[in-house]
Design a protein around this motif. Structure first.
Motif, PDB file in Angstrom:
ATOM      1  N   SER A 114       0.827  -1.200   0.000  1.00  0.00           N
ATOM      2  CA  SER A 114       0.000   0.000   0.000  1.00  0.00           C
ATOM      3  C   SER A 114       0.865   1.254   0.000  1.00  0.00           C
ATOM      4  CB  SER A 114      -0.922  -0.006   1.219  1.00  0.00           C
ATOM      5  OG  SER A 114      -1.675   1.191   1.300  1.00  0.00           O
ATOM      6  N   ILE A 115       1.956   1.233   0.768  1.00  0.00           N
ATOM      7  CA  ILE A 115       2.880   2.378   0.795  1.00  0.00           C
ATOM      8  C   ILE A 115       3.415   2.652  -0.604  1.00  0.00           C
ATOM      9  CG2 ILE A 115       5.114   3.201   1.625  1.00  0.00           C
ATOM     10  CD1 ILE A 115       4.580   1.419   4.154  1.00  0.00           C
ATOM     11  N   ILE A 116       3.906   1.606  -1.263  1.00  0.00           N
ATOM     12  CA  ILE A 116       4.492   1.764  -2.592  1.00  0.00           C
ATOM     13  C   ILE A 116       3.445   2.229  -3.596  1.00  0.00           C
ATOM     14  CG2 ILE A 116       5.601   0.546  -4.511  1.00  0.00           C
ATOM     15  CD1 ILE A 116       6.895  -1.283  -2.336  1.00  0.00           C
ATOM     16  N   ALA A 117       2.255   1.626  -3.554  1.00  0.00           N
ATOM     17  CA  ALA A 117       1.193   2.008  -4.491  1.00  0.00           C
ATOM     18  C   ALA A 117       0.802   3.470  -4.310  1.00  0.00           C
ATOM     19  CB  ALA A 117      -0.018   1.105  -4.297  1.00  0.00           C
ATOM     20  N   ASN A 118       0.683   3.902  -3.067  1.00  0.00           N
ATOM     21  CA  ASN A 118       0.267   5.279  -2.820  1.00  0.00           C
ATOM     22  C   ASN A 118       1.401   6.275  -3.079  1.00  0.00           C
ATOM     23  OD1 ASN A 118      -2.438   4.831  -2.190  1.00  0.00           O
ATOM     24  ND2 ASN A 118      -1.979   4.319  -0.070  1.00  0.00           N
ATOM     25  N   ALA A 119       2.626   5.859  -2.859  1.00  0.00           N
ATOM     26  CA  ALA A 119       3.747   6.723  -3.216  1.00  0.00           C
ATOM     27  C   ALA A 119       3.815   6.897  -4.742  1.00  0.00           C
ATOM     28  CB  ALA A 119       5.057   6.150  -2.691  1.00  0.00           C
ATOM     29  N   GLN A 120       3.556   5.807  -5.469  1.00  0.00           N
ATOM     30  CA  GLN A 120       3.504   5.910  -6.927  1.00  0.00           C
ATOM     31  C   GLN A 120       2.371   6.844  -7.367  1.00  0.00           C
ATOM     32  OE1 GLN A 120       5.884   4.892  -8.640  1.00  0.00           O
ATOM     33  NE2 GLN A 120       6.424   2.742  -8.403  1.00  0.00           N
ATOM     34  N   LYS A 121       1.255   6.766  -6.652  1.00  0.00           N
ATOM     35  CA  LYS A 121       0.127   7.654  -6.957  1.00  0.00           C
ATOM     36  C   LYS A 121       0.530   9.105  -6.735  1.00  0.00           C
ATOM     37  CE  LYS A 121      -4.130   8.838  -7.849  1.00  0.00           C
ATOM     38  NZ  LYS A 121      -4.657   8.763  -9.248  1.00  0.00           N
ATOM     39  N   MET A 122       1.265   9.374  -5.661  1.00  0.00           N
ATOM     40  CA  MET A 122       1.761  10.731  -5.432  1.00  0.00           C
ATOM     41  C   MET A 122       2.601  11.214  -6.602  1.00  0.00           C
ATOM     42  SD  MET A 122       2.855  11.690  -1.540  1.00  0.00           S
ATOM     43  CE  MET A 122       3.693  10.181  -1.108  1.00  0.00           C
ATOM     44  N   MET A 123       3.505  10.359  -7.072  1.00  0.00           N
ATOM     45  CA  MET A 123       4.375  10.761  -8.170  1.00  0.00           C
ATOM     46  C   MET A 123       3.564  11.041  -9.443  1.00  0.00           C
ATOM     47  SD  MET A 123       7.196  10.938  -6.663  1.00  0.00           S
ATOM     48  CE  MET A 123       6.367  11.137  -5.072  1.00  0.00           C
ATOM     49  N   GLU A 124       2.513  10.269  -9.674  1.00  0.00           N
ATOM     50  CA  GLU A 124       1.637  10.519 -10.824  1.00  0.00           C
ATOM     51  C   GLU A 124       0.941  11.873 -10.687  1.00  0.00           C
ATOM     52  OE1 GLU A 124      -1.041   7.233 -10.997  1.00  0.00           O
ATOM     53  OE2 GLU A 124       0.570   5.757 -11.226  1.00  0.00           O
ATOM     54  N   LEU A 125       0.478  12.183  -9.480  1.00  0.00           N
ATOM     55  CA  LEU A 125      -0.186  13.468  -9.246  1.00  0.00           C
ATOM     56  C   LEU A 125       0.783  14.634  -9.398  1.00  0.00           C
ATOM     57  CD1 LEU A 125      -2.393  12.499  -6.159  1.00  0.00           C
ATOM     58  CD2 LEU A 125      -3.186  12.925  -8.499  1.00  0.00           C
ATOM     59  N   LEU A 126       2.066  14.364  -9.143  1.00  0.00           N
ATOM     60  CA  LEU A 126       3.109  15.383  -9.329  1.00  0.00           C
ATOM     61  C   LEU A 126       3.686  15.338 -10.741  1.00  0.00           C
ATOM     62  CD1 LEU A 126       5.022  15.047  -5.917  1.00  0.00           C
ATOM     63  CD2 LEU A 126       3.157  16.611  -6.500  1.00  0.00           C
ATOM     64  N   GLU A 127       2.987  14.631 -11.620  1.00  0.00           N
ATOM     65  CA  GLU A 127       3.311  14.566 -13.043  1.00  0.00           C
ATOM     66  C   GLU A 127       4.691  13.974 -13.309  1.00  0.00           C
ATOM     67  OE1 GLU A 127       2.680  18.620 -14.206  1.00  0.00           O
ATOM     68  OE2 GLU A 127       0.506  18.488 -13.941  1.00  0.00           O
ATOM     69  N   GLN A 128       5.135  13.087 -12.401  1.00  0.00           N
ATOM     70  CA  GLN A 128       6.436  12.418 -12.519  1.00  0.00           C
ATOM     71  C   GLN A 128       7.594  13.423 -12.599  1.00  0.00           C
ATOM     72  OE1 GLN A 128       6.666   9.353 -11.903  1.00  0.00           O
ATOM     73  NE2 GLN A 128       4.651   8.515 -12.314  1.00  0.00           N
ATOM     74  N   GLN A 129       7.362  14.612 -12.107  1.00  0.00           N
ATOM     75  CA  GLN A 129       8.400  15.645 -12.033  1.00  0.00           C
ATOM     76  C   GLN A 129       8.300  16.339 -10.667  1.00  0.00           C
ATOM     77  OE1 GLN A 129       9.231  17.860 -15.922  1.00  0.00           O
ATOM     78  NE2 GLN A 129       7.094  17.273 -16.203  1.00  0.00           N
ATOM     79  N   PRO A 130       8.640  15.622  -9.606  1.00  0.00           N
ATOM     80  CA  PRO A 130       8.373  16.163  -8.262  1.00  0.00           C
ATOM     81  C   PRO A 130       9.035  17.505  -7.983  1.00  0.00           C
ATOM     82  CG  PRO A 130       9.670  14.127  -8.177  1.00  0.00           C
ATOM     83  CD  PRO A 130       9.152  14.252  -9.550  1.00  0.00           C
TER      84      PRO A 130
END
Length: 254
Positions: free
Chosen positions: A57-73
């Motif tokens: 769940s941590i990894i999935a939600n961290a990946q979701k964060m990166m998607e929301l940040l457009e893969q350019q954090p």
């Protein structure tokens, strides 16, 4: 087990678990997707922030964060508009919700704009032997931006007795050398000898079973006690034993 035997045993476990084959099931896999220093450290910091609970769940939600940040954090942190922040509203990981994430994005922007970035703060405020005071200072600087009081709980403070497991883990990722392909070794201004073990229920249980830790609570005093024990075995890189303690606890149920 005598000290020399314990060191030999744990050194072997470090070699076993400090290995890229474990990346896939570990949250550190998320920042390994990036190449730019600032992208790595921001993605690592945000991933470590939500690193409690089920690891999938941590990894999935961290990946979701990166998607929301457009893969350019870093670009998102540095250049976001209020309109951009609206796209973060669907995010939630346990008690860390979109309001918390938006505050963290603003806090990170403040850190890079006014304090020289994440590494700069820890370089300036870490002591010669540990980074614990720097964590406290970092929290204070991070929340110079407007924030809800509830959001402050997502960065722990050793001066208030916390083991600060997640931010100590983040610092391990940033500081320990990259020779095994696991940690990043990005922050050359800090030494591995200054790091503290990311103490949690697994590493704490194993450490007590091995006689490395007597204190029952997993708090700041326990971190200091465990650090003292680990530095006896390797004063230059004591936190390498995090791999051994965690691996023994999670994978071997030691």
């Amino acid at each position: 087990m005598k000290q020399a035997e314990l060191k030999t045993f744990l050194d072997a476990k470090v070699e076993q678990y400090n290995h890229p084959k474990f990346l896939e099931a570990d949250p550190i896999a998320v920042p390994h997707q990036f190449q730019k220093k600032e992208d790595i450290e921001i993605s690592a910091f945000l991933t470590a922030t939500i690193a409690w609970g089920n690891r999938k769940s941590i990894i999935a939600n961290a990946q979701k964060m990166m998607e929301l940040l457009e893969q350019q954090p870093f670009d998102f942190v540095a250049n976001h508009t209020d309109s951009d922040l609206k796209q973060l509203q669907p995010f939630v990981h346990r008690t860390f919700n979109s309001k918390d994430l938006i505050t963290f994005i603003k806090g990170l922007q403040h850190i890079y704009k006014h304090h020289g970035g994440l590494e700069s703060i820890f370089r300036k405020h870490s002591g010669p032997e540990n980074t614990q005071q720097a964590i406290t200072t970092f929290k204070s600087l991070f929340f110079e931006v407007p924030h809800l009081s509830r959001t402050t709980k997502h960065i722990s403070d050793p001066s208030r007795g916390s083991a600060a497991k997640r931010i100590n883990m983040f610092l391990r990722w940033m500081v320990r050398d990259a020779s095994t392909g696991v940690d990043f070794g990005l922050w050359k201004s800090l030494r591995p000898s200054q790091l503290s073990c990311p103490l949690d229920v697994h590493s704490g249980r194993v450490a007590r079973n091995l006689g490395l830790l007597k204190r029952k609570q997993n708090d700041a005093r326990a971190v200091a006690e465990l650090d003292h024990s680990l530095r006896k075995m390797d004063p230059s890189d004591p936190v390498k034993y995090d791999f051994a303690l965690f691996g023994l606890g999670v994978f071997e149920k030691f």
